[in-house]
Design a protein around this motif. Structure first.
Motif, PDB file in Angstrom:
ATOM      1  N   VAL A  92      59.049  -2.091 -34.605  1.00 45.22           N
ATOM      2  CA  VAL A  92      58.347  -0.807 -34.596  1.00 45.22           C
ATOM      3  C   VAL A  92      57.464  -0.694 -33.358  1.00 45.22           C
ATOM      4  O   VAL A  92      56.773  -1.644 -32.981  1.00 45.22           O
ATOM      5  N   ILE A  93      57.527   0.479 -32.712  1.00 42.46           N
ATOM      6  CA  ILE A  93      56.633   0.768 -31.596  1.00 42.46           C
ATOM      7  C   ILE A  93      55.739   1.974 -31.889  1.00 42.46           C
ATOM      8  O   ILE A  93      54.799   2.231 -31.139  1.00 42.46           O
ATOM      9  N   GLY A  94      56.019   2.693 -32.976  1.00 47.10           N
ATOM     10  CA  GLY A  94      55.195   3.848 -33.287  1.00 47.10           C
ATOM     11  C   GLY A  94      55.605   4.527 -34.570  1.00 47.10           C
ATOM     12  O   GLY A  94      56.632   4.200 -35.176  1.00 47.10           O
ATOM     13  N   ALA A  95      54.763   5.480 -34.968  1.00 47.82           N
ATOM     14  CA  ALA A  95      55.021   6.296 -36.156  1.00 47.82           C
ATOM     15  C   ALA A  95      54.464   7.691 -35.910  1.00 47.82           C
ATOM     16  O   ALA A  95      53.330   7.833 -35.437  1.00 47.82           O
ATOM     17  N   ASP A  96      55.259   8.684 -36.213  1.00 47.08           N
ATOM     18  CA  ASP A  96      54.835  10.078 -36.050  1.00 47.08           C
ATOM     19  C   ASP A  96      54.284  10.362 -34.662  1.00 47.08           C
ATOM     20  O   ASP A  96      53.275  11.045 -34.511  1.00 47.08           O
ATOM     21  N   GLY A  97      54.926   9.793 -33.633  1.00 44.64           N
ATOM     22  CA  GLY A  97      54.518  10.053 -32.260  1.00 44.64           C
ATOM     23  C   GLY A  97      53.270   9.331 -31.805  1.00 44.64           C
ATOM     24  O   GLY A  97      52.695   9.659 -30.774  1.00 44.64           O
ATOM     25  N   ASP A  98      52.811   8.351 -32.566  1.00 41.28           N
ATOM     26  CA  ASP A  98      51.579   7.652 -32.226  1.00 41.28           C
ATOM     27  C   ASP A  98      51.757   6.149 -32.418  1.00 41.28           C
ATOM     28  O   ASP A  98      52.694   5.708 -33.097  1.00 41.28           O
ATOM     29  N   MET A  99      50.842   5.380 -31.849  1.00 39.80           N
ATOM     30  CA  MET A  99      50.861   3.931 -32.060  1.00 39.80           C
ATOM     31  C   MET A  99      50.288   3.633 -33.443  1.00 39.80           C
ATOM     32  O   MET A  99      49.491   4.404 -33.969  1.00 39.80           O
ATOM     33  N   VAL A 100      50.696   2.506 -34.012  1.00 37.34           N
ATOM     34  CA  VAL A 100      50.263   2.186 -35.369  1.00 37.34           C
ATOM     35  C   VAL A 100      49.290   1.007 -35.393  1.00 37.34           C
ATOM     36  O   VAL A 100      49.038   0.453 -36.451  1.00 37.34           O
ATOM     37  N   TRP A 101      48.761   0.631 -34.223  1.00 39.83           N
ATOM     38  CA  TRP A 101      47.726  -0.403 -34.150  1.00 39.83           C
ATOM     39  C   TRP A 101      46.843  -0.078 -32.963  1.00 39.83           C
ATOM     40  O   TRP A 101      47.173   0.751 -32.124  1.00 39.83           O
ATOM     41  N   ASN A 102      45.719  -0.743 -32.901  1.00 42.69           N
ATOM     42  CA  ASN A 102      44.785  -0.547 -31.800  1.00 42.69           C
ATOM     43  C   ASN A 102      44.325  -1.923 -31.346  1.00 42.69           C
ATOM     44  O   ASN A 102      43.498  -2.549 -32.009  1.00 42.69           O
ATOM     45  N   ILE A 103      44.875  -2.391 -30.235  1.00 45.64           N
ATOM     46  CA  ILE A 103      44.505  -3.700 -29.682  1.00 45.64           C
ATOM     47  C   ILE A 103      43.982  -3.444 -28.270  1.00 45.64           C
ATOM     48  O   ILE A 103      44.761  -3.336 -27.317  1.00 45.64           O
ATOM     49  N   PRO A 104      42.652  -3.309 -28.122  1.00 40.44           N
ATOM     50  CA  PRO A 104      42.080  -2.961 -26.816  1.00 40.44           C
ATOM     51  C   PRO A 104      42.533  -3.879 -25.682  1.00 40.44           C
ATOM     52  O   PRO A 104      42.776  -3.403 -24.563  1.00 40.44           O
ATOM     53  N   GLU A 105      42.690  -5.165 -25.941  1.00 38.33           N
ATOM     54  CA  GLU A 105      43.110  -6.082 -24.881  1.00 38.33           C
ATOM     55  C   GLU A 105      44.525  -5.751 -24.391  1.00 38.33           C
ATOM     56  O   GLU A 105      44.828  -5.899 -23.207  1.00 38.33           O
ATOM     57  N   ASP A 106      45.390  -5.275 -25.292  1.00 41.79           N
ATOM     58  CA  ASP A 106      46.729  -4.877 -24.867  1.00 41.79           C
ATOM     59  C   ASP A 106      46.665  -3.610 -24.022  1.00 41.79           C
ATOM     60  O   ASP A 106      47.404  -3.469 -23.050  1.00 41.79           O
ATOM     61  N   PHE A 107      45.778  -2.672 -24.365  1.00 43.89           N
ATOM     62  CA  PHE A 107      45.608  -1.476 -23.541  1.00 43.89           C
ATOM     63  C   PHE A 107      45.149  -1.868 -22.134  1.00 43.89           C
ATOM     64  O   PHE A 107      45.611  -1.318 -21.138  1.00 43.89           O
ATOM     65  N   LYS A 108      44.241  -2.837 -22.042  1.00 45.72           N
ATOM     66  CA  LYS A 108      43.766  -3.304 -20.726  1.00 45.72           C
ATOM     67  C   LYS A 108      44.916  -3.931 -19.938  1.00 45.72           C
ATOM     68  O   LYS A 108      45.048  -3.710 -18.736  1.00 45.72           O
ATOM     69  N   HIS A 109      45.750  -4.718 -20.628  1.00 48.21           N
ATOM     70  CA  HIS A 109      46.921  -5.332 -19.994  1.00 48.21           C
ATOM     71  C   HIS A 109      47.851  -4.238 -19.457  1.00 48.21           C
ATOM     72  O   HIS A 109      48.333  -4.311 -18.312  1.00 48.21           O
ATOM     73  N   PHE A 110      48.117  -3.202 -20.256  1.00 49.10           N
ATOM     74  CA  PHE A 110      48.965  -2.082 -19.846  1.00 49.10           C
ATOM     75  C   PHE A 110      48.387  -1.414 -18.600  1.00 49.10           C
ATOM     76  O   PHE A 110      49.096  -1.168 -17.615  1.00 49.10           O
ATOM     77  N   LYS A 111      47.081  -1.148 -18.612  1.00 54.20           N
ATOM     78  CA  LYS A 111      46.433  -0.467 -17.487  1.00 54.20           C
ATOM     79  C   LYS A 111      46.524  -1.313 -16.219  1.00 54.20           C
ATOM     80  O   LYS A 111      46.918  -0.815 -15.161  1.00 54.20           O
ATOM     81  N   ARG A 112      46.170  -2.597 -16.313  1.00 56.59           N
ATOM     82  CA  ARG A 112      46.223  -3.482 -15.143  1.00 56.59           C
ATOM     83  C   ARG A 112      47.639  -3.574 -14.578  1.00 56.59           C
ATOM     84  O   ARG A 112      47.846  -3.571 -13.370  1.00 56.59           O
ATOM     85  N   THR A 113      48.618  -3.662 -15.459  1.00 59.84           N
ATOM     86  CA  THR A 113      50.005  -3.873 -15.044  1.00 59.84           C
ATOM     87  C   THR A 113      50.605  -2.631 -14.397  1.00 59.84           C
ATOM     88  O   THR A 113      51.323  -2.729 -13.402  1.00 59.84           O
ATOM     89  N   THR A 114      50.313  -1.465 -14.954  1.00 59.38           N
ATOM     90  CA  THR A 114      50.950  -0.231 -14.463  1.00 59.38           C
ATOM     91  C   THR A 114      50.160   0.458 -13.350  1.00 59.38           C
ATOM     92  O   THR A 114      50.706   1.340 -12.685  1.00 59.38           O
ATOM     93  N   MET A 115      48.910   0.065 -13.124  1.00 52.18           N
ATOM     94  CA  MET A 115      48.072   0.746 -12.134  1.00 52.18           C
ATOM     95  C   MET A 115      48.757   0.786 -10.771  1.00 52.18           C
ATOM     96  O   MET A 115      49.246  -0.228 -10.276  1.00 52.18           O
ATOM     97  N   GLY A 116      48.798   1.983 -10.188  1.00 49.66           N
ATOM     98  CA  GLY A 116      49.373   2.163  -8.865  1.00 49.66           C
ATOM     99  C   GLY A 116      50.880   2.330  -8.848  1.00 49.66           C
ATOM    100  O   GLY A 116      51.476   2.485  -7.782  1.00 49.66           O
ATOM    101  N   HIS A 117      51.505   2.301 -10.022  1.00 46.29           N
ATOM    102  CA  HIS A 117      52.964   2.404 -10.101  1.00 46.29           C
ATOM    103  C   HIS A 117      53.362   3.651 -10.893  1.00 46.29           C
ATOM    104  O   HIS A 117      52.682   4.040 -11.835  1.00 46.29           O
TER     105      HIS A 117
END
Length: 160
Positions: free
Chosen positions: A15-40
Motif C-alpha cells: 500500500v502507498i495510499g488510500a483515497d488519494g492520500d498517504m496513510v501514515w505520517n513519518i516526518p523523517e521519511d518526508f525529510k528524506h524525500f525532500k533531501r533526495t528530490t531537491m533540485g530535480h
C-alpha cells in the motif's frame, strides 16, 4: 548518464495510499524525500500533484489525461502539465529525475526507471493504491539503510 528513479514509501502489503492520500505520517521519511528530490524534476499524476502541490526547488511534471486541466498555481511554482508519460520523459531527458506517484504513474514508468528508492514502512494499512511488484528478475537490491521507523532500500535494474 542520467537516471530516472521511482521514489516511494511502501507498506509491507504494498500500500502507498488510500483515497488519494498517504496513510501514515513519518516526518523523517518526508525529510528524506525532500533531501533526495531537491533540485530535480519530479514526474507525478494529477491526483498526487493536487495532494502535495508544487514543491519549492523542484520542477513538477504533472501527467493528466484531461486536456483542459489547469493546475492551481502561485507565483514562482515550476509546473509543467503533460498528457502522457512519454511527454513527461521528454521534459526530463538528460536530467536525473524522480517518479513520485501515484500508483498508475509508478506502474506506467516501471519499464522506464533505472532505479527504485523505496522507503519500506513496517505497517500493513488498508489502502486502494499499491506500488507495482518489484520483480527480482528485473531488480537487484543494492543498498539497505535502516532509519527510525522505516528502511530506505535502493534497487538497480538488472541488465537484460
Amino acid at each position: 548518464m542520467s537516471h530516472l528513479t521511482s521514489i516511494a514509501a511502501v507498506a509491507r502489503n504494498g500500500v502507498i495510499g488510500a483515497d488519494g492520500d498517504m496513510v501514515w505520517n513519518i516526518p523523517e521519511d518526508f525529510k528524506h524525500f525532500k533531501r533526495t528530490t531537491m533540485g530535480h524534476p519530479m514526474i507525478m499524476g494529477r491526483t498526487t500533484f493536487e495532494g502535495m502541490g508544487a514543491l519549492p526547488g523542484r520542477r513538477s511534471i504533472v501527467v493528466t489525461r484531461s486536456p483542459e486541466y489547469v493546475p492551481n498555481l502561485t507565483k514562482g511554482d515550476d509546473v509543467v502539465v503533460v498528457h502522457s508519460l512519454d511527454e513527461a520523459l521528454e521534459e526530463v531527458a538528460g536530467e536525473d529525475a524522480f517518479v513520485v506517484g501515484g500508483a498508475q504513474i509508478y506502474e506506467a514508468a516501471m519499464d522506464e526507471v533505472t532505479h527504485l528508492l523505496i522507503s519500506e514502512i513496517p505497517l500493513e494499512p488498508e489502502g486502494d493504491a499499491h506500488f507495482p511488484t518489484i520483480d527480482p528478475k528485473h531488480w537487484r537490491e543494492s543498498d539497505r539503510d535502516p532509519r527510525d521507523g522505516f528502511t530506505v532500500v535502493t534497487y538497480e535494474r538488472r541488465e537484460a
